[in-house]
Every structure is written in C-alpha cells, then in structure tokens.
Design a protein around this motif. Structure first.
Motif, PDB file in Angstrom:
ATOM      1  N   VAL A 131       0.837  -1.201   0.000  1.00 47.65           N
ATOM      2  CA  VAL A 131       0.000   0.000   0.000  1.00 47.65           C
ATOM      3  C   VAL A 131       0.873   1.253   0.000  1.00 47.65           C
ATOM      4  O   VAL A 131       0.616   2.210  -0.744  1.00 47.65           O
ATOM      5  N   ALA A 132       1.930   1.260   0.811  1.00 45.54           N
ATOM      6  CA  ALA A 132       2.825   2.420   0.858  1.00 45.54           C
ATOM      7  C   ALA A 132       3.533   2.615  -0.483  1.00 45.54           C
ATOM      8  O   ALA A 132       3.701   3.748  -0.942  1.00 45.54           O
ATOM      9  N   VAL A 177       2.440   1.705  -3.512  1.00 47.69           N
ATOM     10  CA  VAL A 177       1.461   2.204  -4.483  1.00 47.69           C
ATOM     11  C   VAL A 177       1.163   3.672  -4.208  1.00 47.69           C
ATOM     12  O   VAL A 177       1.096   4.486  -5.136  1.00 47.69           O
ATOM     13  N   HIS A 178       1.009   4.032  -2.943  1.00 53.53           N
ATOM     14  CA  HIS A 178       0.751   5.433  -2.588  1.00 53.53           C
ATOM     15  C   HIS A 178       1.925   6.321  -2.986  1.00 53.53           C
ATOM     16  O   HIS A 178       1.735   7.415  -3.501  1.00 53.53           O
ATOM     17  N   TYR A 179       3.114   5.859  -2.773  1.00 55.27           N
ATOM     18  CA  TYR A 179       4.304   6.633  -3.131  1.00 55.27           C
ATOM     19  C   TYR A 179       4.410   6.810  -4.642  1.00 55.27           C
ATOM     20  O   TYR A 179       4.677   7.904  -5.124  1.00 55.27           O
ATOM     21  N   THR A 235       2.011   6.591  -6.992  1.00 55.73           N
ATOM     22  CA  THR A 235       0.942   7.388  -7.589  1.00 55.73           C
ATOM     23  C   THR A 235       0.930   8.803  -7.045  1.00 55.73           C
ATOM     24  O   THR A 235       0.631   9.736  -7.768  1.00 55.73           O
ATOM     25  N   GLY A 236       1.260   9.001  -5.790  1.00 59.40           N
ATOM     26  CA  GLY A 236       1.247  10.324  -5.184  1.00 59.40           C
ATOM     27  C   GLY A 236       2.444  11.158  -5.573  1.00 59.40           C
ATOM     28  O   GLY A 236       2.384  12.375  -5.596  1.00 59.40           O
ATOM     29  N   SER A 237       3.556  10.529  -5.910  1.00 56.26           N
ATOM     30  CA  SER A 237       4.756  11.292  -6.215  1.00 56.26           C
ATOM     31  C   SER A 237       4.603  12.063  -7.518  1.00 56.26           C
ATOM     32  O   SER A 237       5.115  13.159  -7.660  1.00 56.26           O
TER      33      SER A 237
END
Length: 91
Positions: free
Chosen positions: A31-32, A34-36, A38-40
C-alpha cells in the motif's frame, strides 16, 4: 510426551502471531509503495517552479481553480472577475 523438545501450544500461538504480523507488514508495504508511486507524480507536478522563460504555470493553475470555485457557486461573478484581473496583472 513431546518429541524433539517441541514448544507445545505456545509455539503454535507464537507462529500464528508472527504470520499475521508478517502479512500485515507485506500488505502495508505494498500500500505504501502504491501510494508513493501514484502520489509522487501528482505532488511533484505542482511543486516545481517554472523556468525563467515561462509566463508561469502557477498563474494558469490559479485561474483554473478560480474558475472551478465560480462554477461551484462559491464566489459571485463580480468577485470572480476582480480576482481574475488581479491574477493576470501579477504574471
């Protein structure tokens, strides 16, 4: 009687707890990641300053945000026009 010095029920409980902990860490890592990833892209896109030759993408983004607020009815037409003029003067 236990063979080979087994742990008994305590060993099974400890193994079950470590298995749950292991899979929780694996899922949190995915999850971290994927978040990194897509969020980056989204975060860095708006945080970079324009080069010296550009007119400023920040002012264009500000105009878009102002238009969205006007479309949602958060601000009146006269306030929209006044702020738009201010934004275009400060380019």
């Amino acid at each position: 009687m236990m063979w080979y010095g087994g742990w008994g029920w305590g060993g099974w409980i400890v193994m079950a707890m470590f298995m749950v902990l292991f899979w929780a860490l694996v899922i949190a890592g995915v999850v971290a990641l994927v978040h990194y990833l897509t969020g980056s892209r989204q975060g860095h896109q708006n945080s970079l300053p324009p080069s010296s030759g550009e007119s400023g993408w920040g002012s264009r983004r500000a105009e878009d945000l102002l238009a969205e607020r006007f479309a949602r009815g958060e601000i009146e037409e006269d306030e929209y026009k006044r702020r738009l003029v201010l934004l275009r003067e400060h380019r």
